[in-house]
Design an enzyme around this catalytic site. Structure first.
Site, PDB file in Angstrom:
ATOM      1  N   ASP A   8       0.827  -1.211   0.000  1.00  0.00           N
ATOM      2  CA  ASP A   8       0.000   0.000   0.000  1.00  0.00           C
ATOM      3  C   ASP A   8       0.861   1.262   0.000  1.00  0.00           C
ATOM      4  O   ASP A   8       1.863   1.337   0.703  1.00  0.00           O
ATOM      5  CB  ASP A   8      -0.891  -0.041   1.244  1.00  0.00           C
ATOM      6  CG  ASP A   8      -2.016   0.970   1.176  1.00  0.00           C
ATOM      7  OD1 ASP A   8      -2.243   1.544   0.098  1.00  0.00           O
ATOM      8  OD2 ASP A   8      -2.677   1.162   2.206  1.00  0.00           O
ATOM      9  N   GLU A  62      -2.969  -0.195  -8.626  1.00  0.00           N
ATOM     10  CA  GLU A  62      -3.844   0.919  -8.236  1.00  0.00           C
ATOM     11  C   GLU A  62      -3.027   2.208  -8.226  1.00  0.00           C
ATOM     12  O   GLU A  62      -1.890   2.229  -7.763  1.00  0.00           O
ATOM     13  CB  GLU A  62      -4.421   0.689  -6.834  1.00  0.00           C
ATOM     14  CG  GLU A  62      -5.126   1.949  -6.285  1.00  0.00           C
ATOM     15  CD  GLU A  62      -6.141   1.672  -5.196  1.00  0.00           C
ATOM     16  OE1 GLU A  62      -6.873   0.660  -5.309  1.00  0.00           O
ATOM     17  OE2 GLU A  62      -6.206   2.451  -4.237  1.00  0.00           O
TER      18      GLU A  62
END
Ligand code: ZN
Length: 525
Positions: free
Chosen positions: A196, A307
């Site tokens: 992340d 992403e």
């Protein structure tokens, strides 16, 4: 710091387990009585039934040693499978053996090879993906129990570099915790693992090498937000300093463009609009390309989900900025699986949405339509506890989105402590207050300590009520690093949570379940 489950079992503990298992009829001359488990009433005290799997000549199970867990591999010749641990011969069966394998990294790797569902995979073909960050490495089972009743694919491992630093963990450890949870629950559906908010090519490679299957590329350092509010004259001047070939190419593409959305809206660009978004996002798009290329080199096309996060900025992402980024990424052949804009209003960690929810709805509708148009999922970061806007998200995306949570699972852990170990909670709370200034450096929060009730004035029964107070929630939310780095306090916290692990899993199942319901996620699956 995490569970004590990586240590080798004591011989006496193993003897005791084997004896109970034989007395109970759990062990026969064939090894573990996998098929007859349901007819053995006490089996639950010695293993997790859902975990039991037969593969080849072996039977695997997550065994219970009191509050601790150990992987058991039953069957002859298991030595070649790559597991390390204590090897025993079973007295009841000639030549049959068992390995008691602690929950360490090498054993997790061997398990992922032997049972592929215990390894993560890319989720690009899923409509709805739900990230469940587990900072402590203890929440996974609760997360799986919550999500398995719904039509959503979980990202069970999710950690940023900041979170790794603050918890003293590694990507290996984060991934392994999820593998053990998946195995324990016998969860055979696809799940993901997200590196992340990664900012560098090195971290992208490192996460993918460890086995992660999703990268969230954070390009915030390359977003030139100062151009958002600059007067048009200055914008045009600086724009003319960009390379001519670049300007020519985007002007040809964007100035005559009209993007029609299925909401009836249309997006087009004046030269001033285009100049502004180009100045703000040109370098961010280029950096996204570099991070994507690092991923492709490591894992190949389709080998991971990509992403793009542009959420950590001061001002909301405009529809033009979103469209510009999407089209420029297309031109660079970057395949995006999800994109996280900065939305209208405040998405602070672990508390509800702050702001005008009608304004959020108007802007979110456009971003969701853009994501549909360009074929990826819209992603909502800091998605924990945003109950006010969840129904809007579910409805306007028609159930196609990605959402990230993490802090709320840490808060649920501390809430369990507040409920069941009030004295320990009071110490954690005092330490959080003492270290607030240090903790607040890492997060954008508006915590007002004056609004946090003093626990000294509360009875033990009133302590869990603190978790209804947004300022108290944020105080505890951002303090995890400070609390976990105090060795004595941290040790007691982990011991207490291990002791109450069933309560923690149940609390998570209910709390994450509330998220899924509010988002309108279909039950079943
Ligand atoms: Zn984010």
């Amino acid at each position: 710091m995490s569970w004590s489950e990586t240590r080798i079992m004591k011989e006496a503990e193993i003897d005791a387990w084997l004896k109970s298992a034989e007395d109970m009829g759990l062990l026969t001359s064939q090894g573990l009585a996998a098929d007859g488990l349901s007819s053995i009433p006490g089996a639950d005290t010695l293993l997790f039934r859902e975990s039991v799997r037969q593969t080849g000549r072996w039977t695997l199970a997550m065994l219970k040693f009191g509050a601790r867990r150990v992987l058991g591999i039953f069957g002859a010749d298991a030595a070649g499978l790559g597991f390390e641990g204590t090897v025993r011969k079973l007295s009841s069966g000639k030549g049959r053996g068992v390995i008691f394998a602690p929950l360490g990294h090498r054993n997790a790797e061997s398990l992922r090879k032997l049972l592929p569902y215990t390894a993560p995979s890319p989720l690009a073909d899923k409509d709805l993906t739900f990230s469940l960050g587990d900072r402590l490495g203890m929440a996974g089972v609760g997360h799986i129990r919550a999500i398995k009743g719904f039509e959503a694919a979980p990202v069970l491992a999710q950690q940023s570099v900041r979170e790794l630093d603050l918890t003293g963990r590694s990507y290996e450890d984060v991934l392994d915790s999820s593998t053990w949870a998946v195995f324990q629950e016998g969860y055979e559906r696809p799940w993901g693992a997200d590196g992340d908010h990664l900012k560098t090519e090195d971290w992208v490679r490192k996460a993918l090498k460890t086995g992660f299957t999703m990268i969230t590329a954070d390009v915030s350092d390359y977003i030139m937000g100062e151009y958002t509010l600059k007067p048009a004259k200055e914008v045009m001047e600086d724009y003319r300093n960009l390379e001519e070939s670049y300007r020519k190419q985007i002007e040809e593409k964007f100035l005559s463009l009209r993007i029609e959305l299925d909401t009836g809206e249309a997006i087009d660009f004046s030269i001033e609009d285009l100049s502004r978004v180009a100045l703000i996002y040109k370098e961010a798009v280029e950096h996204a390309g570099r991070l994507y290329t690092a991923g492709i080199e490591e894992r190949g096309k389709g080998g991971f989900d990509f992403e793009l996060s542009i959420d950590e900025t001061e001002t909301p992402t405009t529809p033009q900025a979103h469209a510009f980024i999407a089209l420029e990424l297309q031109r660079a052949s970057v395949e995006v699986s999800s994109l996280a804009p900065r939305f209208v209003g405040e998405f602070q960690k672990g508390i509800d949405y702050i702001g005008d929810s009608a304004a959020f709805e108007r802007s979110f509708r456009t971003h969701a339509a853009l994501a549909r148009k360009f074929g990826y999922r819209i992603s909502i970061h800091s998605g924990s506890d945003k109950f006010t806007v969840f129904p809007i998200v579910g409805r306007l995306t028609e159930g196609r989105f990605h959402i990230k949570t993490a802090g709320t699972s840490w808060l649920e852990a501390v809430k369990v402590i507040a409920r069941l170990e009030p004295a320990l909670y009071r110490e954690l709370h005092s330490q959080a207050l003492r270290s607030f200034d240090r903790a607040a450096r890492y997060y954008q929060v508006t915590t007002d300590l004056k609004k946090v009730p003093d626990p000294a004035g509360l009875s033990d029964q009133e302590l869990p009520g603190l978790f209804e107070n947004p300022d108290a929630r944020q105080l505890i939310h951002i303090s995890y690093g400070e609390l976990l780095k105090e060795p004595a306090l941290s040790k007691r916290f982990f011991q207490a949570l291990e002791e109450h692990i069933q309560e923690y899993w149940l609390a998570l199942q209910q709390h994450i379940g509330r998220h899924l319901k509010a988002l309108g996620v279909k039950e079943g699956g």
